[in-house]
Design an enzyme around this catalytic site. Structure first.
Site, PDB file in Angstrom:
ATOM      1  N   ASP A  38       0.349  -1.211  -0.214  1.00 47.17           N
ATOM      2  CA  ASP A  38       0.123  -0.029  -0.287  1.00 47.17           C
ATOM      3  C   ASP A  38       0.931   0.950  -0.063  1.00 47.17           C
ATOM      4  O   ASP A  38       1.985   0.886   0.293  1.00 47.17           O
ATOM      5  CB  ASP A  38      -1.023   0.372   1.191  1.00 47.17           C
ATOM      6  CG  ASP A  38      -1.735   0.723   1.101  1.00 47.17           C
ATOM      7  OD1 ASP A  38      -3.434   0.259   1.257  1.00 47.17           O
ATOM      8  OD2 ASP A  38      -2.594   1.951   0.963  1.00 47.17           O
TER       9      ASP A  38
ATOM     10  N   ASP B  66     -10.385   1.151  -4.330  1.00 41.98           N
ATOM     11  CA  ASP B  66     -10.769   2.499  -4.618  1.00 41.98           C
ATOM     12  C   ASP B  66     -10.995   2.100  -6.089  1.00 41.98           C
ATOM     13  O   ASP B  66     -10.578   1.550  -6.741  1.00 41.98           O
ATOM     14  CB  ASP B  66      -9.551   3.515  -4.455  1.00 41.98           C
ATOM     15  CG  ASP B  66      -8.604   3.777  -3.154  1.00 41.98           C
ATOM     16  OD1 ASP B  66      -9.444   4.191  -2.383  1.00 41.98           O
ATOM     17  OD2 ASP B  66      -7.966   3.973  -3.359  1.00 41.98           O
TER      18      ASP B  66
HETATM   19  C1  LIG Z   1     -10.392   1.421   0.176  1.00 38.74           C
HETATM   20  S1  LIG Z   1      -8.841   0.977   0.757  1.00 38.74           S
HETATM   21  C2  LIG Z   1      -8.629  -0.729   1.603  1.00 38.74           C
HETATM   22  C3  LIG Z   1      -8.185  -1.143   2.528  1.00 38.74           C
HETATM   23  C4  LIG Z   1      -8.223  -2.517   2.572  1.00 38.74           C
HETATM   24  N1  LIG Z   1      -7.938  -3.618   1.617  1.00 38.74           N
HETATM   25  C5  LIG Z   1      -9.483  -2.602   3.580  1.00 38.74           C
HETATM   26  O1  LIG Z   1     -10.390  -3.598   2.230  1.00 38.74           O
HETATM   27  O2  LIG Z   1      -9.753  -2.117   4.769  1.00 38.74           O
HETATM   28  C6  LIG Z   1      -8.143   1.273  -0.018  1.00 38.74           C
HETATM   29  C7  LIG Z   1      -6.651   0.903  -0.278  1.00 38.74           C
HETATM   30  O3  LIG Z   1      -5.855   1.144  -1.270  1.00 38.74           O
HETATM   31  C8  LIG Z   1      -4.714   1.696  -1.307  1.00 38.74           C
HETATM   32  N2  LIG Z   1      -4.395   2.451  -3.119  1.00 38.74           N
HETATM   33  C9  LIG Z   1      -4.700   2.212  -4.097  1.00 38.74           C
HETATM   34  N3  LIG Z   1      -3.908   3.050  -4.914  1.00 38.74           N
HETATM   35  C10 LIG Z   1      -2.786   2.889  -5.126  1.00 38.74           C
HETATM   36  C11 LIG Z   1      -1.692   2.015  -5.291  1.00 38.74           C
HETATM   37  N4  LIG Z   1      -1.899   2.989  -6.792  1.00 38.74           N
HETATM   38  N5  LIG Z   1      -0.916   2.182  -5.091  1.00 38.74           N
HETATM   39  C12 LIG Z   1      -0.676   1.565  -3.796  1.00 38.74           C
HETATM   40  N6  LIG Z   1      -1.730   1.709  -3.337  1.00 38.74           N
HETATM   41  C13 LIG Z   1      -3.183   2.235  -3.510  1.00 38.74           C
HETATM   42  C14 LIG Z   1      -4.896   3.539  -1.138  1.00 38.74           C
HETATM   43  O4  LIG Z   1      -3.584   3.410   0.094  1.00 38.74           O
HETATM   44  C15 LIG Z   1      -5.659   2.313   0.755  1.00 38.74           C
HETATM   45  O5  LIG Z   1      -5.289   2.682   1.585  1.00 38.74           O
END
Ligand SMILES: C[S@@+](CC[C@H](N)C(=O)[O-])C[C@H]1O[C@@H](n2cnc3c(N)ncnc32)[C@H](O)[C@@H]1O
Length: 230
Positions: free
Chosen positions: A83, A132
């Site tokens: 992440d 996301d």
């Molecule tokens: C909605 S949260 C979901 C977190 C976890 N999987 C959950 O279900 O609780 C989405 C996560 O994706 C990470 N994220 C989104 N796009 C990313 C990218 N391109 N590279 C790294 N992290 C990313 C965000 O930082 C965030 O922590």
């Protein structure tokens, strides 16, 4: 979480023994105990885990619930949560450290850089949990199941490797089905728009992450797709 806590965790996360990050975010090395630069790509098992086991990634891991849960259930595998948000990774990494899990690591990078940090055939499985959805069409290439991301995963996955996607978002779910239908290098093994209605969840797939709990509490349906690299 207060800003102070976030900043504190952000500062602390890099000090945790099971967290890897590079200040430049595109420099795939770690420093060994002697301060020597070591190329981490292709060497996770020998440099980090010190044991050769299949490597499984959790992308967009947030607090890394799947990473720590699966690592406890499957000591025969090595798990890496990825992440960009350090304050979230801090939670999973601290938990894994407290539990004494020697098969867990976290990598704080943008997932776009995955091929710089893992070699061809180095990864055996990927979990993507509640990423996301990037709902605007103009941002669809940022979805973790868009063609550019599926191409990046091909560069690190073994043939026959499984990818799991859990999402509450109907747009991302439908988009993923459409993208996979266009691919010759991946094949869908199982897909459902109502995971808890259709599937008897396995101990792996029924784990509720922070976001999954919120979506279920809001009455949303959870979807699940399992596909394989051919
Ligand atoms: C909605 S949260 C979901 C977190 C976890 N999987 C959950 O279900 O609780 C989405 C996560 O994706 C990470 N994220 C989104 N796009 C990313 C990218 N391109 N590279 C790294 N992290 C990313 C965000 O930082 C965030 O922590």
């Amino acid at each position: 979480m207060s800003n102070k806590n976030k900043l504190q965790r952000f500062a602390e996360v890099a000090m945790l023994p099971n967290v890897f990050e590079n200040h430049e975010f595109h420099d795939p090395h770690i420093d060994d105990a002697m301060g020597n630069r070591m190329d981490i790509k292709g060497h996770w098992n020998d440099l980090v885990f010190k044991t050769a086991r299949p490597i499984i990634l959790e992308l967009a891991c947030g607090k890394g619930e799947y990473t720590t849960h699966l690592a406890q259930a499957h000591p025969e595998n090595n798990y890496i949560g990825i992440d960009i948000k350090g304050a979230r990774i801090w939670i999973g990494a601290t938990m894994a450290d407290k539990l004494g899990l020697d098969n867990v690591a976290f990598l704080r990078i943008r997932i776009e850089l995955i091929e710089a940090f893992f070699a061809e055939n180095e990864v055996s499985e990927i979990w993507i949990t509640f990423p996301d959805p990037f709902l605007r069409d103009s941002k669809s290439n940022r979805r973790l199941t868009s063609h550019p991301f599926l191409d990046r995963y091909l560069g690190v996955l073994k043939p026959g490797a499984i990818v799991h996607l859990k999402t509450d978002d109907p747009t991302l779910y439908a988009f993923t089905q459409d993208v996979l239908a266009e691919r010759k290098d991946y094949k869908i093994l199982e897909t459902t728009a109502d995971f808890y209605g259709d599937v008897i969840p396995s101990p792996e797939t029924h784990l509720l992450t922070f976001y999954e709990k919120q979506h279920l509490a809001a009455g949303k349906k959870i979807t699940y797709t399992r596909f394989v690299k051919i």
